[in-house]
Design an enzyme around this catalytic site. Structure first.
Site, short mmCIF file in Angstrom:
data_model
loop_
_atom_site.label_atom_id
_atom_site.label_comp_id
_atom_site.label_asym_id
_atom_site.label_seq_id
_atom_site.Cartn_x
_atom_site.Cartn_y
_atom_site.Cartn_z
N SER A 219 -9.91 -0.45 7.45
CA SER A 219 -9.23 -0.21 6.17
C SER A 219 -8.53 -1.43 5.57
O SER A 219 -8.12 -1.39 4.42
CB SER A 219 -8.24 0.94 6.30
OG SER A 219 -8.92 2.17 6.38
N LYS B 66 0.84 -1.20 0.00
CA LYS B 66 0.00 0.00 0.00
C LYS B 66 0.87 1.25 0.00
O LYS B 66 1.90 1.31 0.69
CB LYS B 66 -0.91 -0.03 1.22
CG LYS B 66 -1.93 1.11 1.30
CD LYS B 66 -2.82 0.92 2.53
CE LYS B 66 -3.83 2.02 2.72
NZ LYS B 66 -4.66 1.81 3.93
N SER C 266 -9.40 2.03 3.53
CA SER C 266 -8.58 2.78 2.60
C SER C 266 -7.66 1.92 1.75
O SER C 266 -7.09 2.40 0.77
CB SER C 266 -7.74 3.81 3.35
OG SER C 266 -6.84 3.17 4.27
#
Length: 526
Positions: A209, A104, A185
């Site tokens: 997330s 990420k 996210s």
């Protein structure tokens, strides 16, 4: 202006020459299957890496255009080549040796890629340093394939945010229905693994997330206990709740990735007690036998998701689990207390992180970020604003009595009076409930439209492990089953989740439909 900026930023995402690559099938391949291919000489790490790069090139900006990958690593093939040489010399580091992994883009890597958190303010944040969690993956032999898109600033900028959108990467699409959210996210990590751009990826969670994008993209995802995985050099929100977490298409893959991520980090005192262990070796299909499970039955669950939940409970029962219904306690004020903690820690933690970035990063405080967004509103705030940033900037420091009271209250309500109380009332080791309902439409006007319950809040605040495992499709959209335990209970939730997964076999491969399967006569209805 936006197109020029994006073209510049995505220049690092140009895929190396793969025209001469041997055809290697990586779609839906597990870590074990990839390792077996390399062990038999059917594919090298270089060939696997090329195959993933080719799939990204064909599907992430073309085809369904998922926009799940912000940048591919220009050094990925060189890393794979070095690991192939090690294998040829008889050195195999472990289950991740030569396996391409996506990271990420709020986690630093020492590769020639910026760590942007999705924001143009960090487009020059090329630090040349690994976050400790990435260093552990390298030590285990992983190839750092690239960086995944995310909800900008990990979804902490605005109360009206659209999950999966960032100024750098654009909007991530859900591989099961392209008009639906990939959640966030860690939206890019979720969509990328669902689309087989890698076998596994690393996401991060503060509250939902990892588990939301995993559930909504038909994946297994684990939010570990706070203190198991280092947060150093991860763009922060909250030191109380932030943690990296593994995401994959199976419980075993997630367990293998987690095993390589865990290590104590002197720079992150919360990890002082972290102990490396093999979370995959103890997985057993018999783990449900005699296991006492507390069952949470949300009142606002959509009927189609409720049907999948009932079927999942039947699988648990058939596996020998003892199911005991539990009633969630009323936890008045929990959400407000958590929100205050996140605001106050965001200000302190983000300011501390920005101070360590390269000189080329000019926004070095939260106040300067707010000013940057205002100055670049056309590209940074075309859909939603920065209300949470502005609220956080006005808060006091971490010595503020209001902060300490809010943290103590949220921890007590989520842990002692929440998860702990439910486990005790049921005499259970694990709690289960639906993770989320199916994916909602991506909406740039009104932002996220959560439909139904969320299992993420209590374990996120308490710092306890939370695993989500696919329990099938509801109207063509994935829904997940959550397993929650007390702190340090990763082996317990992974064991229960694995036994359920192997019996249910509920995951469905994505088909990249334009929209969800809404039923006869309703095609085209939004």
């Amino acid at each position: 202006m936006r197109r020029i900026l994006l073209a510049f930023l995505l220049a690092g995402a140009v895929v190396p020459n793969i025209a001469a690559a041997k055809t290697v099938r990586v779609e839906e391949a597990s870590i074990d299957q990839l390792q077996a291919m390399m062990a038999r000489g059917e594919a090298s790490s270089v060939e696997l890496t090329r195959a993933y790069l080719a799939r990204i090139a064909a599907m992430d900006r073309k085809g369904p255009a998922l926009r799940s990958v912000i940048a591919v690593n220009p050094d990925a093939l060189d890393q794979a080549k070095a690991l192939d040489a090690e294998r040829k010399a008889g050195r195999i580091r472990g289950p991740l040796h030569g396996i391409p992994v996506l990271i990420k883009d709020n986690i630093e890597t020492a590769d020639r890629m910026a760590t942007t958190a999705g924001s143009l303010a960090l487009k020059d944040n090329v630090t040349g340093r690994d976050a400790p969690v990435v260093a552990e993956l390298r030590r285990a032999g992983a190839v750092i394939l690239g960086k995944t898109n995310l909800s900008e600033w990990a979804n902490i900028r605005s109360t009206h945010a659209m999950s999966g959108w960032s100024a750098v990467g654009g909007l991530v699409k859900n591989p099961y229905a392209l008009d639906r959210t990939a959640c966030g996210s860690s939206s890019g990590s979720g969509a990328a693994v669902a689309a087989s751009f890698a076998a596994v990826a690393v996401g991060t969670e503060t509250d939902g997330s990892v588990t939301c994008p995993s559930s909504i993209n038909g994946l297994v995802g684990l939010k570990p206990s706070i203190g198991l995985v280092s947060r150093t050099r991860v763009v922060p929100i909250s030191h109380s709740q932030d943690t990296p977490g593994p995401m994959g298409r199976s419980v075993r893959d997630v367990a293998l990735l987690l095993s390589a991520m865990v290590a104590p980090d002197p720079a992150d005192p919360a990890t002082a007690g972290a102990v490396r262990r093999d979370y995959a070796s103890g997985l057993s299909v018999s783990a449900l036998s005699g296991l006492r499970i507390g069952v949470i039955r949300p009142k606002d669950l959509p009927a189609d998701t409720a049907a999948r939940y009932d079927a999942a409970l039947a699988v648990l029962r058939a596996g020998g689990a003892v199911l005991v219904d539990v009633t969630p306690p009323k936890l008045d004020g929990l959400g407000d207390a958590e929100f205050l903690v996140l605001q106050m820690e965001l200000k302190a933690d983000l300011n501390a992180y920005l101070a360590t970035t390269p000189a080329a990063v000019t926004a070095r405080t939260l106040d300067q970020l707010i000013a940057f967004n205002r100055d670049h509103a056309a590209v940074e705030m075309p859909f939603f604003g920065q209300e949470i940033f502005e609220m956080a900037a006005k808060t006091g420091g971490l010595d503020d009595a209001a902060y300490k009271a809010a943290r103590a209250k949220s921890l007590r309500l989520a842990g002692q009076e929440g998860i702990d109380a439910m486990l005790k009332a049921a005499g259970a080791t694990v709690l289960v409930e639906p993770t989320y309902a199916g994916a909602w439409l991506s909406d740039p006007v009104y932002g996220d439209q959560y439909n139904g319950p969320s299992a993420a809040e209590l374990p996120a605040i308490a710092g306890y492990p939370h695993l989500t495992v696919p329990m099938g499709l509801a109207k063509g959209l994935p829904v997940g089953l959550s397993f929650i335990a007390g702190k340090g209970g990763e082996a317990t939730v992974l064991g229960a989740g694995y036994a359920y997964e192997q019996r249910a076999k509920a995951r469905v491969v994505p088909t990249y439909r334009a929209q969800a399967d809404v039923g006869p006569g309703l095609e085209g209805v939004r």
